[in-house]
Design an enzyme around this catalytic site. Sequence first.
Site, mmCIF file in Angstrom:
data_model
loop_
_atom_site.group_PDB
_atom_site.id
_atom_site.type_symbol
_atom_site.label_atom_id
_atom_site.label_comp_id
_atom_site.label_asym_id
_atom_site.label_seq_id
_atom_site.Cartn_x
_atom_site.Cartn_y
_atom_site.Cartn_z
ATOM 1 C CB CYS A 330 38.089 86.534 62.105
ATOM 2 S SG CYS A 330 37.882 87.249 60.451
ATOM 3 C CG HIS A 464 43.126 87.563 62.174
ATOM 4 N ND1 HIS A 464 42.686 86.298 62.480
ATOM 5 C CD2 HIS A 464 42.332 88.006 61.161
ATOM 6 C CE1 HIS A 464 41.676 85.984 61.685
ATOM 7 N NE2 HIS A 464 41.439 87.003 60.889
#
Length: 528
Positions: A330, A464
């Site tokens: 991310c 994630h």
Amino acid sequence: MSKAIMIQGTMSNVGKSLITAGLCRIFKQDGYHVAPFKSQNMALNSFITKEGLEMGRAQVMQAEAAQIEPSVCMNPILLKPTNDIGSQVIVNGKVIGNMSAKEYFFYKQQLIPDILKAYQELEENFDIIVIEGAGSPAEINLKQNDIVNMGMAKMAKAPVLLVGDIDRGGVFAQLAGTTLLLDREERALMKGTIINKFRGDKSILDSGVKMIEEIMNIPVVGVTPYIQVDLEEEDSLTERFSYGKQKGQIVIAVIKFPRISNFTDFSVFDRIEQVALNYISKVSQLGEPDMIILPGSKNTMSDLKWLRQSGMETAILKAKEKGSVIFGICGGYQMLGERLIDLDFVEEGGTLRGIGLLPEETRFTKKKTRTRVNGHLGNLSGVLQKLSGMEVAGYEIHMGITEASLARNQENNSLLKKECVAFSNLQIETGYFAIQKDEKKKEHYFNEKEDGCCYKNVYGTYIHGIFDKEGIVTALIEALAEKKGIVLEQVKAVNWQEYKEIQYNLLADSLRNHLDIKKIYQILEEGI
């Protein structure tokens, strides 16, 4: 009609979340349909529901304890700090904007209808609701217009159990002082106290328990020990940041950004005995790890500047040249590219040079991507080549689009191809999917897209939870060992779901042994 009980604390990190989870599991074991609730949560660790909505991970953990699917109704307001005085405000799973602390203080009363609607939906579907407060109910400068502690208890008509942390000292002063700062109506809601994180011989504490009950005229419903269970945390005060495993032939360093988010992505490594997992905030702590992970960040540009100013960026580049695998997730993935472009002032505005290890650039966008994903790894290069084609699953939460930079487009290799599962309320938000509806039929379509990038031994992805899929972490550790030229005993990755079930049951067993559960049921039944 559903019953409610509320867990408040004398301060942050006294154990409210774990006690809430433990009570959820106890009530579930006793045959009740139970749900957790927290009207307002402040955390950088968040989760995406199957509907594509964002909520705090503590309520996800508590929902797992209750053996139900997490729902954004359990956490209608999520605040994600972007700096020391401001946060991104998420309501019912969607971003409504960034606000300073002062702006939000005067705005939050407008969110009461959203809180009540979410809570009432739970009331209609569950027997018991276990509500968690935030921080302390005795913050006298914040009590006006409170929506998360006593204000929430009043809205839900919920009796309150106050938790104090004896491990930090002064637990009797914590309990009595907190109660002293409550008004008469608020004190009437306080039906019991819990002394948490006790170590030692409880008989030594008994006289103090008796005295505090007489002083406060409120029963102590339990003295709970420092419970050794391994469950996900979302608080920045987590002890995971304060220690490093000394043993383990494979060394993994996670860069601890000032605004680190979703550090639970790496919990799986803690449970592998061959791995030493360290959270690093100083160059002197880095050493020569086998893999360096750049995790998520709530303020990518600010944390990249910190990385540069602290000397950590130079240390990472040197480690890469010496052979360390570099892996970004991310915000960390965004940093590994060549440029960060923020024309709309989503973060700090302007353009910032990236670390330059991946041939990509990121443009920040006002729309937030929120989606659960599944798919498989692409054709990887370098050390992790053997992971190519393995199945992965997880979720995305980010504001920004990362694409191949024009200058190095030919060198770009796709890391992941994935199928994004479509949900009706996600379609307009992401633009990834098509949907067809009529009065009786709703069809979901799947669309493949590429995510992430790999270049030699540098890897990046938006997903994630990418290490959670069974087999991924085992293959990764074995690949790092092979590169290091060592042979490990069989790497055993824990079945995460089975492991968590064991931990929730251990938590419930411990609370049953140290709380007066009969008294808690009486408080629950009598209400206020």
